[in-house]
Design a protein around this motif. Structure first.
Motif, PDB file in Angstrom:
ATOM      1  N   LYS A 183       0.820  -1.220   0.000  1.00  0.00           N
ATOM      2  CA  LYS A 183       0.000   0.000   0.000  1.00  0.00           C
ATOM      3  C   LYS A 183       0.851   1.267   0.000  1.00  0.00           C
ATOM      4  CE  LYS A 183      -3.939  -2.186   2.203  1.00  0.00           C
ATOM      5  NZ  LYS A 183      -4.803  -2.240   3.390  1.00  0.00           N
ATOM      6  N   SER A 184       2.157   1.088  -0.146  1.00  0.00           N
ATOM      7  CA  SER A 184       3.015   2.279  -0.158  1.00  0.00           C
ATOM      8  C   SER A 184       3.087   2.852  -1.572  1.00  0.00           C
ATOM      9  CB  SER A 184       4.412   1.910   0.334  1.00  0.00           C
ATOM     10  OG  SER A 184       4.985   0.974  -0.546  1.00  0.00           O
ATOM     11  N   GLY A 185       3.557   4.048  -1.666  1.00  0.00           N
ATOM     12  CA  GLY A 185       3.723   4.674  -2.980  1.00  0.00           C
ATOM     13  C   GLY A 185       2.452   5.332  -3.469  1.00  0.00           C
ATOM     14  N   LYS A 186       2.568   5.897  -4.656  1.00  0.00           N
ATOM     15  CA  LYS A 186       1.442   6.653  -5.211  1.00  0.00           C
ATOM     16  C   LYS A 186       0.402   5.715  -5.821  1.00  0.00           C
ATOM     17  CE  LYS A 186       4.608  10.336  -6.524  1.00  0.00           C
ATOM     18  NZ  LYS A 186       5.384  10.897  -7.647  1.00  0.00           N
ATOM     19  N   LEU A 187      -0.819   6.205  -5.896  1.00  0.00           N
ATOM     20  CA  LEU A 187      -1.885   5.440  -6.550  1.00  0.00           C
ATOM     21  C   LEU A 187      -1.849   5.730  -8.051  1.00  0.00           C
ATOM     22  CD1 LEU A 187      -4.413   3.597  -6.137  1.00  0.00           C
ATOM     23  CD2 LEU A 187      -5.752   5.702  -6.157  1.00  0.00           C
ATOM     24  N   PRO A 188      -1.818   4.685  -8.880  1.00  0.00           N
ATOM     25  CA  PRO A 188      -1.794   4.917 -10.323  1.00  0.00           C
ATOM     26  C   PRO A 188      -3.199   5.105 -10.893  1.00  0.00           C
ATOM     27  CG  PRO A 188      -1.669   2.584  -9.908  1.00  0.00           C
ATOM     28  CD  PRO A 188      -1.742   3.248  -8.557  1.00  0.00           C
ATOM     29  N   ALA A 189      -3.263   5.732 -12.044  1.00  0.00           N
ATOM     30  CA  ALA A 189      -4.491   5.753 -12.844  1.00  0.00           C
ATOM     31  C   ALA A 189      -4.247   4.753 -13.979  1.00  0.00           C
ATOM     32  CB  ALA A 189      -4.743   7.145 -13.390  1.00  0.00           C
ATOM     33  N   CYS A 190      -4.908   3.620 -13.927  1.00  0.00           N
ATOM     34  CA  CYS A 190      -4.571   2.519 -14.844  1.00  0.00           C
ATOM     35  C   CYS A 190      -5.334   2.555 -16.168  1.00  0.00           C
ATOM     36  CB  CYS A 190      -4.753   1.174 -14.147  1.00  0.00           C
ATOM     37  SG  CYS A 190      -3.515   0.860 -12.885  1.00  0.00           S
ATOM     38  N   GLY A 191      -5.861   3.698 -16.510  1.00  0.00           N
ATOM     39  CA  GLY A 191      -6.525   3.835 -17.816  1.00  0.00           C
ATOM     40  C   GLY A 191      -5.536   3.867 -18.967  1.00  0.00           C
ATOM     41  N   LEU A 192      -4.300   4.157 -18.666  1.00  0.00           N
ATOM     42  CA  LEU A 192      -3.232   4.186 -19.674  1.00  0.00           C
ATOM     43  C   LEU A 192      -1.976   3.619 -19.016  1.00  0.00           C
ATOM     44  CD1 LEU A 192      -2.335   7.102 -22.060  1.00  0.00           C
ATOM     45  CD2 LEU A 192      -0.566   6.038 -20.672  1.00  0.00           C
ATOM     46  N   ILE A 193      -1.426   2.591 -19.617  1.00  0.00           N
ATOM     47  CA  ILE A 193      -0.218   1.957 -19.048  1.00  0.00           C
ATOM     48  C   ILE A 193       0.771   1.687 -20.171  1.00  0.00           C
ATOM     49  CG2 ILE A 193       0.695   0.059 -17.645  1.00  0.00           C
ATOM     50  CD1 ILE A 193      -2.255  -0.629 -16.950  1.00  0.00           C
ATOM     51  N   LEU A 194       1.966   2.184 -20.008  1.00  0.00           N
ATOM     52  CA  LEU A 194       3.043   1.916 -20.972  1.00  0.00           C
ATOM     53  C   LEU A 194       3.999   0.892 -20.353  1.00  0.00           C
ATOM     54  CD1 LEU A 194       4.425   2.726 -23.680  1.00  0.00           C
ATOM     55  CD2 LEU A 194       5.658   4.468 -22.389  1.00  0.00           C
ATOM     56  N   ARG A 195       4.171  -0.236 -21.042  1.00  0.00           N
ATOM     57  CA  ARG A 195       5.072  -1.284 -20.533  1.00  0.00           C
ATOM     58  C   ARG A 195       6.027  -1.743 -21.625  1.00  0.00           C
ATOM     59  NH1 ARG A 195       0.292  -5.047 -18.349  1.00  0.00           N
ATOM     60  NH2 ARG A 195      -0.799  -3.679 -19.779  1.00  0.00           N
ATOM     61  N   ARG A 196       7.234  -2.055 -21.220  1.00  0.00           N
ATOM     62  CA  ARG A 196       8.196  -2.647 -22.153  1.00  0.00           C
ATOM     63  C   ARG A 196       8.170  -4.171 -21.997  1.00  0.00           C
ATOM     64  NH1 ARG A 196      10.942   1.490 -24.369  1.00  0.00           N
ATOM     65  NH2 ARG A 196      11.123   3.354 -23.074  1.00  0.00           N
ATOM     66  N   ASN A 197       8.475  -4.851 -23.094  1.00  0.00           N
ATOM     67  CA  ASN A 197       8.448  -6.319 -23.095  1.00  0.00           C
ATOM     68  C   ASN A 197       9.768  -6.859 -22.557  1.00  0.00           C
ATOM     69  OD1 ASN A 197       8.130  -9.023 -23.588  1.00  0.00           O
ATOM     70  ND2 ASN A 197       7.543  -8.801 -25.734  1.00  0.00           N
ATOM     71  N   THR A 198       9.881  -6.871 -21.244  1.00  0.00           N
ATOM     72  CA  THR A 198      11.081  -7.408 -20.590  1.00  0.00           C
ATOM     73  C   THR A 198      10.666  -8.570 -19.694  1.00  0.00           C
ATOM     74  OG1 THR A 198      10.870  -6.002 -18.637  1.00  0.00           O
ATOM     75  CG2 THR A 198      12.111  -5.101 -20.501  1.00  0.00           C
ATOM     76  N   GLU A 199      11.640  -9.345 -19.279  1.00  0.00           N
ATOM     77  CA  GLU A 199      11.355 -10.484 -18.397  1.00  0.00           C
ATOM     78  C   GLU A 199      10.667 -10.011 -17.103  1.00  0.00           C
ATOM     79  OE1 GLU A 199      11.612 -13.611 -18.964  1.00  0.00           O
ATOM     80  OE2 GLU A 199      11.437 -14.485 -16.959  1.00  0.00           O
ATOM     81  N   ALA A 200      11.173  -8.939 -16.536  1.00  0.00           N
ATOM     82  CA  ALA A 200      10.598  -8.449 -15.269  1.00  0.00           C
ATOM     83  C   ALA A 200       9.147  -8.023 -15.455  1.00  0.00           C
ATOM     84  CB  ALA A 200      11.429  -7.285 -14.745  1.00  0.00           C
ATOM     85  N   ILE A 201       8.862  -7.392 -16.565  1.00  0.00           N
ATOM     86  CA  ILE A 201       7.478  -6.932 -16.805  1.00  0.00           C
ATOM     87  C   ILE A 201       6.569  -8.117 -17.093  1.00  0.00           C
ATOM     88  CG2 ILE A 201       6.010  -5.605 -18.399  1.00  0.00           C
ATOM     89  CD1 ILE A 201       7.555  -3.896 -16.346  1.00  0.00           C
ATOM     90  N   ARG A 202       7.056  -9.089 -17.840  1.00  0.00           N
ATOM     91  CA  ARG A 202       6.219 -10.278 -18.115  1.00  0.00           C
ATOM     92  C   ARG A 202       5.838 -10.969 -16.803  1.00  0.00           C
ATOM     93  NH1 ARG A 202       9.906 -10.567 -22.604  1.00  0.00           N
ATOM     94  NH2 ARG A 202      11.273 -12.035 -21.538  1.00  0.00           N
TER      95      ARG A 202
END
Lengths: 180, 194
Positions: free
Chosen positions: A112-131
């Motif tokens: 529950k730490s950190g900022k709250l995201p707005a998940c209507g737009l998400i940019l992700r790179r295709n890396t092992e960590a992201i998968r």
């Protein structure tokens, strides 16, 4: 790859971007849409990056280039939530609006730490960590609350936050009302 | 914890092991059961979990299985029918009509394109012993994603998620009644007969 998913006759299918419409799970349009949002690497494995946008969002000219430039080398980027700051505030809102059963939320072990995201737009790179983080997010959502903003910061580490923007109309996108 | 899930009345209730029944987010009971099977670490707090299918009665205790696991964190039986490859399993599932052929074909085509080699092992997922290490938790999540994206036939995706990490225990004897377990008929068969 810019993409969205529209299932359950919630909005009209899009033709301007990649739009997944198949209902993977019978009689369950919410999870059917969510699997595409969570697991782009299993549907578009050849893409170097994915830009998820809600079905109601239309990107403005130059937005993609600007977002990628802002991301620099970061692997996952979202806008800060415009109205609420923390996961706890989001949980309270989901419960107040009865968007999911309280027990689905209370059973989750969340960061529950950190900022709250707005998940209507998400940019992700295709890396092992992201998968792997995508898979963790899907597991959390199917196990607990369907409202994905609650579990995003549990699944993903080292999130880059774009500065808060008006979520209806800003310099990157415009949001239209859902059909229903 | 030795556990199982019964979510659709396919097997008779049992009281010799922990049985999970509550999860119902998907319309298909088989998928709801797979949720428990794949994501053991999300609802079992013990260091170890031992999944057994509803129709499997083990003849060996969880403690004895743990001893047999040695330095591995995952243990399962070898597939009993001379197959050692998820691609062979996929062909068999298509031949027997166990899931949509196009779904299975798309899934294994993706594995092939990604470079997953043939003959990397095939396991009988009726019994899976896991130690809930961070890596096993991650592999559980990978497996669950594959089960939801591709075929519900989890023996196709298990090797893709876990190959190289599994201690294989050889089934010693008949596939239905051997040194390790006895397999009872399901209460409801694949054709829906009780």
């Amino acid at each position: 790859m810019i993409y969205t998913s529209i299932t359950g006759n919630y909005d009209k299918p899009r033709t301007d971007i990649k739009c997944f419409t198949e209902e993977k799970f019978e009689n369950n349009p919410c999870l059917s849409a969510k699997i595409y949002k969570c697991l782009p690497h299993l549907f578009m494995p050849d893409s170097d990056w994915w830009l998820w946008i809600d079905g109601s969002i239309t990107l403005k000219e130059g937005a993609v280039k600007a977002l990628i430039e802002m991301a620099v080398e970061e692997e996952v980027c979202v806008f800060e939530h415009p109205d609420r700051k923390t996961v706890d505030e989001e949980i309270a809102e989901v419960k107040r609006l009865k968007l999911d059963k309280p027990e689905n939320i209370d059973s989750m072990i969340l960061n529950k730490s950190g900022k709250l995201p707005a998940c209507g737009l998400i940019l992700r790179r295709n890396t092992e960590a992201i998968r792997r983080a995508n898979e963790r997010w899907w597991a959390l959502i199917t196990a607990g609350c369907i409202r994905d903003q609650i579990s995003f910061t549990t699944a993903f580490k080292d999130i880059k936050y774009f500065p808060k923007e008006n979520t209806i109309n800003n310099k990157y996108y415009q949001r239209i009302k859902h059909k229903r | 914890m030795n556990y199982n899930a019964i979510t659709g009345g396919k097997d008779a209730p049992r009281d010799d092991i922990k049985v999970f029944t509550e999860y119902d987010k998907f319309l298909e009971p088989r998928r709801n059961a797979r949720f428990y099977k794949a994501l053991s670490h999300l609802f079992i707090e013990d260091e170890y979990s031992l999944w057994t299918d509803g129709n499997i009665k083990l003849k060996v205790s969880e403690e004895e299985f743990i001893k047999l696991m040695g330095d591995y964190d995952v243990m399962a039986f070898n597939h009993p029918y001379d197959r050692d490859c998820l691609y062979q399993e996929a062909e068999e599932c298509i031949k027997l009509g166990l899931d949509y052929p196009e779904l299975i074909e798309e899934q294994v085509a993706r594995y092939k394109k990604e470079g997953f080699k043939e003959h990397q092992g095939l396991w009988h997922t009726c019994t899976i012993l896991r130690r809930h290490t961070p890596e096993v938790k991650r592999l559980n999540e990978k497996w669950w994603a594959e089960i939801c994206r591709g075929s519900l036939r989890d023996q196709i995706s298990f090797p893709y998620a876990f190959a190289g990490k599994v201690k294989t225990l050889e089934i010693d004897g008949h596939p239905f009644d051997n040194k390790w377990f006895k397999r009872e008929p399901h209460k409801i068969t694949r054709n829906g007969m009780i």
